[in-house]
Design a protein around this motif. Structure first.
Motif, mmCIF file in Angstrom:
data_model
loop_
_atom_site.group_PDB
_atom_site.id
_atom_site.type_symbol
_atom_site.label_atom_id
_atom_site.label_comp_id
_atom_site.label_asym_id
_atom_site.label_seq_id
_atom_site.Cartn_x
_atom_site.Cartn_y
_atom_site.Cartn_z
ATOM 1 N N MET A 1 36.556 36.317 48.462
ATOM 2 C CA MET A 1 37.567 35.291 48.231
ATOM 3 C C MET A 1 37.745 34.435 49.483
ATOM 4 S SD MET A 1 40.116 37.816 46.094
ATOM 5 C CE MET A 1 41.536 36.735 46.033
ATOM 6 N N ARG B 1 41.535 36.390 38.023
ATOM 7 C CA ARG B 1 42.755 36.354 38.810
ATOM 8 C C ARG B 1 42.632 37.303 40.001
ATOM 9 N NH1 ARG B 1 44.148 31.861 37.743
ATOM 10 N NH2 ARG B 1 46.037 32.290 38.944
ATOM 11 N N GLY B 2 43.459 37.056 41.014
ATOM 12 C CA GLY B 2 43.342 37.789 42.268
ATOM 13 C C GLY B 2 44.273 38.968 42.422
ATOM 14 N N ASP B 3 44.675 39.629 41.279
ATOM 15 C CA ASP B 3 45.488 40.823 41.445
ATOM 16 C C ASP B 3 44.654 41.968 42.009
ATOM 17 O OD1 ASP B 3 44.424 40.097 39.037
ATOM 18 O OD2 ASP B 3 45.651 41.381 37.817
ATOM 19 N N GLN C 1 38.018 31.157 44.991
ATOM 20 C CA GLN C 1 39.336 30.783 45.470
ATOM 21 C C GLN C 1 40.161 32.024 45.818
ATOM 22 O OE1 GLN C 1 40.857 28.371 42.243
ATOM 23 N NE2 GLN C 1 39.830 26.526 43.014
ATOM 24 N N MET C 2 41.195 31.817 46.610
ATOM 25 C CA MET C 2 42.028 32.940 47.032
ATOM 26 C C MET C 2 42.828 33.530 45.872
ATOM 27 S SD MET C 2 41.129 33.407 50.062
ATOM 28 C CE MET C 2 42.281 34.728 50.433
ATOM 29 N N ASP C 3 42.902 32.806 44.748
ATOM 30 C CA ASP C 3 43.564 33.370 43.560
ATOM 31 C C ASP C 3 42.586 34.166 42.697
ATOM 32 O OD1 ASP C 3 42.032 31.389 42.419
ATOM 33 O OD2 ASP C 3 43.701 30.268 41.544
ATOM 34 N N GLY C 4 41.300 34.246 43.134
ATOM 35 C CA GLY C 4 40.302 35.023 42.414
ATOM 36 C C GLY C 4 39.468 34.238 41.444
ATOM 37 N N ASN C 5 39.794 32.964 41.237
ATOM 38 C CA ASN C 5 39.026 32.135 40.315
ATOM 39 C C ASN C 5 37.749 31.651 40.998
ATOM 40 O OD1 ASN C 5 38.480 30.747 37.942
ATOM 41 N ND2 ASN C 5 39.763 28.987 38.455
ATOM 42 N N SER D 1 38.183 31.794 35.483
ATOM 43 C CA SER D 1 39.569 32.157 35.133
ATOM 44 C C SER D 1 39.938 33.577 35.559
ATOM 45 C CB SER D 1 39.827 31.985 33.622
ATOM 46 O OG SER D 1 39.720 30.631 33.248
ATOM 47 N N ASN E 1 40.702 42.362 44.436
ATOM 48 C CA ASN E 1 39.698 41.575 45.134
ATOM 49 C C ASN E 1 38.595 41.133 44.184
ATOM 50 O OD1 ASN E 1 40.915 41.687 47.641
ATOM 51 N ND2 ASN E 1 39.872 43.576 48.237
#
Length: 202
Positions: free
Chosen positions: A141, A188-190, A165-169, A186, A192
């Motif tokens: 990320m 998500r970064g909950d 992206q830092m949100d995991g996308n 799509s 890594n």
């Protein structure tokens, strides 16, 4: 992130250097990869890593893709531990500016690393990808890959970017045109998110 290198006699000592135009390189133990000045058709040079055993030596990483060096420029692993590109006009670009380096190593994986006194990696080219992912390399990320402007002729930064992206996308975009993304996962970064060119399945 720290890793121990494979045992090798190819460690590069502090004070070593390479001069553009001399065909000198720092090779990996197997000879599959080399680090040094990669010649462009323009007569200029990129500080880079390439496949060195194949007839068409293919560049896989560069430190100065948007600022090629002229003949007579140098790469220096200084006695104080920095990795520095010195252009022929005297200007410098510090690829690594720390002070803990005791040696460097071009690994058989295509990763160029700087080592501290405990043989831990304190800098590695895998953490600063340009346009290529090699076997076993992981994109995490915040990292990006940028296309080349014109294939194997012009390695400067092109029009497209792949970014985790830092949100995991994970997105592909034509970043020079403020394109929000023409492809994305799509995710998500909950947890890594990373991309790995998996050595066991590829």
């Amino acid at each position: 992130f720290c890793s121990l290198p494979q045992m090798t006699t190819n460690n590069i000592e502090l004070g070593s250097n390479i001069i553009a135009g001399t065909n000198s390189t720092w090779p990996s133990t197997s000879g599959d990869f080399a680090f040094g000045f990669y010649p462009l058709v323009s007569g200029l040079f990129l500080v880079g890593i390439w496949f060195d055993k194949i007839s068409e030596r293919t560049l896989v990483w560069s430190a100065n893709r948007d600022d090629p060096a002229q003949v007579g420029s140098s790469i220096n692993l200084t006695v104080t531990g920095q990795l520095v590109l010195t252009h022929s006009n005297g200007t410098q670009f510090k690829i690594y500016n720390g002070t803990l380096t005791v040696s460097a190593l071009m690994q058989d994986s295509g990763n160029f690393v700087l080592l501290d006194s405990s043989s831990n990696f304190i800098w590695q080219s895998f953490n600063f990808p340009s346009d290529t992912v090699l076997l076993g390399q992981e994109l995490v990320m915040g990292q990006k890959l940028y296309s080349n402007a014109n294939g194997s002729v012009d390695y400067s930064t092109g029009r497209f970017v792949l970014e985790i992206q830092m949100d995991g996308n994970v997105v592909l975009s034509a970043f020079r045109f403020a394109d929000p993304a023409y492809w994305y996962t799509s995710t998500r970064g909950d947890q890594n998110v990373s991309l790995i060119f998996n050595q066991s399945t590829s």
